[in-house]
Write a protein that holds these residues in place. Structure first.
Motif, PDB file in Angstrom:
ATOM      1  N   THR A  85       0.828  -1.212   0.000  1.00 42.77           N
ATOM      2  CA  THR A  85       0.000   0.000   0.000  1.00 42.77           C
ATOM      3  C   THR A  85       0.860   1.259   0.000  1.00 42.77           C
ATOM      4  OG1 THR A  85      -0.165   0.076   2.416  1.00 42.77           O
ATOM      5  CG2 THR A  85      -1.854  -1.178   1.231  1.00 42.77           C
ATOM      6  N   GLU A  86       2.149   1.122   0.293  1.00 47.60           N
ATOM      7  CA  GLU A  86       3.046   2.277   0.260  1.00 47.60           C
ATOM      8  C   GLU A  86       3.545   2.585  -1.146  1.00 47.60           C
ATOM      9  OE1 GLU A  86       5.009   1.996   4.757  1.00 47.60           O
ATOM     10  OE2 GLU A  86       6.254   1.610   2.999  1.00 47.60           O
ATOM     11  N   PHE A  87       3.359   1.660  -2.080  1.00 53.07           N
ATOM     12  CA  PHE A  87       3.831   1.878  -3.447  1.00 53.07           C
ATOM     13  C   PHE A  87       3.132   3.097  -4.048  1.00 53.07           C
ATOM     14  CE2 PHE A  87       5.191  -2.751  -4.563  1.00 53.07           C
ATOM     15  CZ  PHE A  87       6.163  -2.665  -3.577  1.00 53.07           C
ATOM     16  N   GLY A  88       3.893   3.919  -4.718  1.00 59.24           N
ATOM     17  CA  GLY A  88       3.322   5.089  -5.375  1.00 59.24           C
ATOM     18  C   GLY A  88       3.128   6.278  -4.466  1.00 59.24           C
ATOM     19  N   LYS A  89       3.408   6.130  -3.180  1.00 60.37           N
ATOM     20  CA  LYS A  89       3.269   7.227  -2.226  1.00 60.37           C
ATOM     21  C   LYS A  89       4.657   7.777  -1.884  1.00 60.37           C
ATOM     22  CE  LYS A  89      -0.900   5.248  -0.140  1.00 60.37           C
ATOM     23  NZ  LYS A  89      -1.505   4.676   1.103  1.00 60.37           N
ATOM     24  N   PRO A  90       4.710   9.014  -1.349  1.00 57.53           N
ATOM     25  CA  PRO A  90       6.019   9.553  -0.941  1.00 57.53           C
ATOM     26  C   PRO A  90       6.689   8.623   0.067  1.00 57.53           C
ATOM     27  CG  PRO A  90       4.343  11.269  -0.909  1.00 57.53           C
ATOM     28  CD  PRO A  90       3.616   9.979  -1.133  1.00 57.53           C
ATOM     29  N   PRO A  91       7.987   8.341  -0.101  1.00 57.07           N
ATOM     30  CA  PRO A  91       8.659   7.402   0.798  1.00 57.07           C
ATOM     31  C   PRO A  91       8.714   7.919   2.231  1.00 57.07           C
ATOM     32  CG  PRO A  91      10.241   8.501  -0.642  1.00 57.07           C
ATOM     33  CD  PRO A  91       8.889   8.875  -1.132  1.00 57.07           C
ATOM     34  N   MET A  92       8.563   6.987   3.174  1.00 51.60           N
ATOM     35  CA  MET A  92       8.668   7.306   4.603  1.00 51.60           C
ATOM     36  C   MET A  92       9.863   6.552   5.176  1.00 51.60           C
ATOM     37  SD  MET A  92       4.684   7.120   5.858  1.00 51.60           S
ATOM     38  CE  MET A  92       5.181   7.414   7.571  1.00 51.60           C
ATOM     39  N   GLY A  93      10.690   7.267   5.922  1.00 49.51           N
ATOM     40  CA  GLY A  93      11.850   6.628   6.523  1.00 49.51           C
ATOM     41  C   GLY A  93      11.489   5.882   7.784  1.00 49.51           C
ATOM     42  N   PRO A  94      12.377   4.990   8.205  1.00 49.96           N
ATOM     43  CA  PRO A  94      13.642   4.673   7.546  1.00 49.96           C
ATOM     44  C   PRO A  94      13.411   3.718   6.385  1.00 49.96           C
ATOM     45  CG  PRO A  94      13.400   3.340   9.518  1.00 49.96           C
ATOM     46  CD  PRO A  94      12.204   4.251   9.490  1.00 49.96           C
ATOM     47  N   SER A  95      14.276   3.786   5.391  1.00 52.23           N
ATOM     48  CA  SER A  95      14.150   2.868   4.259  1.00 52.23           C
ATOM     49  C   SER A  95      14.623   1.481   4.674  1.00 52.23           C
ATOM     50  CB  SER A  95      14.977   3.356   3.068  1.00 52.23           C
ATOM     51  OG  SER A  95      16.359   3.165   3.308  1.00 52.23           O
TER      52      SER A  95
END
Length: 684
Positions: A66-76
């Motif tokens: 569900t995180e795909f396509g959204k602004p990345p959230m850290g930590p990677s």
């Protein structure tokens, strides 16, 4: 918010436990929890080793999609795993359930891996058009070797814990008490002076002189399976980087390849399908708490190829089947076909002899409708004739118990008309299996005007139990799949009369990504199917081909000429016949460009899909994509016809259809398609 990750201190071992139902996906909160847990273990001088494990039914089963396509959230995840791998204290992954994708990358970043025998390990990212992007393509070859890493990354299929142990991916198997065994193992390895670091290993990597040969052999063996897909080749490039470069350089290659895939159309399309398949199981206007009918026994009318294939789905799932035929001889032939199919499964390692015997033991045959009286579901798989089917359903209505589901395997006919032959139209539904029915995953579930919610919900739930991907369709000619097939075939037939060669049309389809083109498909199925069989009645090109014995592969000639190995080649005789019919129908011949073949054959399918949506014959555009991916060989990396149209641009589709409108007057342009194109919208 409470973190989904907690820690437990067991004297000198810190256990970092994730509890993020349902599959412990590696979302931002879990990544932060893992980072904090490692930091806590390193800060405590009394801690000698750190165990990473999960509560619930599985180890980390992958990234949070569900995180795909959204602004990345850290930590990677790459940063977390690099920190984990650099930890001066040994880390141990305790694996149960599945360690997939990012989950396996977590395990690879640990020094050791311990697992229960039932666990599965893999990197399935390629099935979403991606690659393991947190160092997985670099660590995996160093742990299991390049050949195994290629198999795992390029095809994405998980391996058993036993196979993982044999390859060195798992260090120890434990039968039970994984949590306790992991702590004991952690204390055991803590006493060692140094610990294996996946990214630093070189012992499993091949000599430089052997690398070309390994990759050439793999490509030669698997090139056909990878045709058209971007992700398998990207995974191969990354594994090769692991074999040829230091880890620090290899991960840069991996990151570049990952970002190209993530932003490309193929991954968008394959991620779309991931959600589309799950969405297809939902029926928008049927309550989730609709009571289901208990299906303990299934009856099937017809023991032919289709009936036998349908039976195998239920038998393999442990559901007893009674098959009805008109004679004992027909039953015996049907039983023989099913038996041979199961024998083939055993020989191919797809099931054990005991499983095959168990399936055959719960199959019975009969010639008497009365023997179907206690069945909970009866599926008719007889000749595609409305009169024949109505006769069968009338007989079922008088013999089968009330509450049973009456289903037709029809691929075109009106379910409501069939239902009207009974006194219980609410119990009637379409279950359109695709041939071979024991292999093809698609099931079109056709909802009649009076089909009850309980019947529909039961069939959809049952489809999952027998391993099918089910899509609900409304009552119209050909439902979803065959209705969209019609304009494709009509236009292909018209194009060969205008100057295109059958083999050129087929080539365009194969280059697009289909396993075969429409004329190759006709030859495979048999041109004689549905032919009137009167050799003196020659009204069409097809009639003339059939009258000349050109029935397809089974007679060694159809649109193509075939050799003894069923390899087809262009036929001079067919070319002459086409020219004869074109002249007879006053069709001037011209050069037909590939672009026109695509536009007239494929754009018309998109238009028909839009009409299906307009009429409410499909619940959503993604359902149409699922039908064509699982039932008709539409190339998966395009996402299906409606997603492909979205990626192409609906304005491009409309312009192409309008360009050829004069040649295609029988296909009215969908208003929905026109409106969406004008507004810059998409179907999905």
């Amino acid at each position: 918010m409470t973190s989904p990750v907690r820690t437990e201190l067991h004297d000198d071992v810190l256990v970092v436990i994730s509890d993020n139902p349902p599959v412990n996906a590696l979302g931002a909160a879990v990544r932060q929890g893992l980072k904090d847990g490692i930091k806590e273990g390193l800060a405590n001088d009394g801690v000698k080793a750190i165990v990473i494990r999960c509560d619930g039914r599985t180890f980390h089963a992958g990234a949070d999609i569900t995180e795909f396509g959204k602004p990345p959230m850290g930590p990677s995840l790459p940063d977390v795993l690099d920190e984990m791998e650099r930890a001066p204290k040994p880390t141990i992954a305790a694996i149960h359930g599945t360690a997939l994708g990012g989950g396996l990358e977590v395990a690879l970043a640990c020094n050791y891996r311990i697992a229960v025998p039932s666990a599965k390990l893999g990197v399935p990212e390629v099935k979403l058009g991606l690659l393991p992007g947190a160092g997985g393509t670099q660590r995996l070859p160093r742990v299991v070797g390049v050949e195994q890493a290629l198999e795992m990354t390029v095809f994405g299929n998980p391996i058993s814990a036993k196979a993982a142990e044999a390859s060195g991916l798992v260090d120890r198997l434990v039968e039970d008490d994984l949590a306790g065994a992991a702590i004991a193992f952690a204390r055991e390895v803590a006493a060692k002076g140094d610990h294996p670091v996946s990214s630093a290993r070189t012992d499993k990597l091949p000599d430089a002189a052997a690398i070309d040969g390994i990759f050439e052999a793999f490509t030669q063996k698997n090139g056909r399976k990878m045709r058209g897909f971007d992700a398998p080749a990207a995974n191969m490039r990354c594994v090769r980087a692991a074999a040829e470069m230091p880890y620090e350089q290899g991960v840069k290659v991996e990151r570049e390849e990952f970002m190209k895939l993530m932003t490309g159309d193929q991954s968008k399309a394959q991620r779309h399908l991931f959600f589309a398949e799950r969405q297809a199981a939902k029926i928008d206007d049927v309550p989730k708490d609709t009571p289901l009918i208990d299906i303990k026994k299934v009856g099937i009318i017809g023991a032919g190829t289709m009936g036998g294939g349908i039976a195998m789905n239920f038998l393999s799932a442990g559901i007893p089947v009674t098959t009805l035929e008109m004679s004992d001889d027909a039953l015996e032939r049907g039983r023989g076909v099913v038996g041979r199919n199961y024998a083939g499964n055993v020989k191919g390692g797809r099931m054990t002899e005991a499983q095959a015997k168990g399936a055959m033991d719960i199959w019975t045959g009969t010639t008497d409708y009365a023997d179907l009286a206690d069945c909970d579901l009866i599926i008719e798989a007889v000749f595609e004739s409305m009169d024949v089917k109505k006769d069968v359903f009338g007989k079922l209505d008088s013999h089968v118990k009330q509450g049973a589901i009456l289903a037709s395997n029809t691929s075109y006919l009106n379910i409501d008309e069939i239902a009207a032959a009974t006194s219980r139209p609410d119990a009637v539904v379409g279950m359109h299996f695709f041939s071979p029915a024991n292999i093809m995953k698609l099931l079109e579930v056709v909802r009649g005007a009076k089909t009850s919610d309980a019947v529909l919900a039961t069939v959809m739930a049952l489809s999952k139990k027998i391993g099918k991907v089910a899509v609900v369709a409304g009552v119209c000619d050909g439902f979803i799949g065959n209705r969209m097939l019609k304009p494709r075939q009509v236009e292909a037939n018209k194009l060969i009369m205008e100057g295109a060669k059958p083999w050129d049309i087929d080539r365009v389809f194969v280059e697009f990504g289909f396993p075969m083109g429409p004329f190759q498909m006709s030859d495979l199925a048999g041109l004689d199917i549905g032919w009137h069989r009167d050799e003196s009645r020659i009204e069409t090109l097809r009639d003339e081909l059939c009258a000349a014995g050109r029935w397809g592969q089974k007679t060694g000639k159809g649109f193509y000429d075939y050799d003894d190995s069923r390899r087809g080649s262009p036929s001079d005789e067919v070319e002459a016949l086409i020219a004869k019919w074109a002249e007879k129908e006053s069709r001037p011949q011209r050069h037909v460009p590939d672009e026109e073949i695509r536009e007239r054959c494929l754009y018309t399918m998109v238009n028909e899909g839009a009409l299906i949506l307009e009429e409410g014959m499909a619940q959503r555009a993604s359902d149409i994509d699922v039908v064509w991916i699982y039932g008709y060989g539409w190339p998966r990396y395009t996402g299906g016809p409606m997603m492909w149209a979205d990626l192409t641009g609906l304005d491009v589709i409309v312009a192409g259809l309008e360009k050829h409108a004069a040649e295609m007057p029988e296909w009215p342009l969908s208003q929905m398609l026109k409106d969406k194109a004008a507004k810059g919208e998409t179907f999905n």
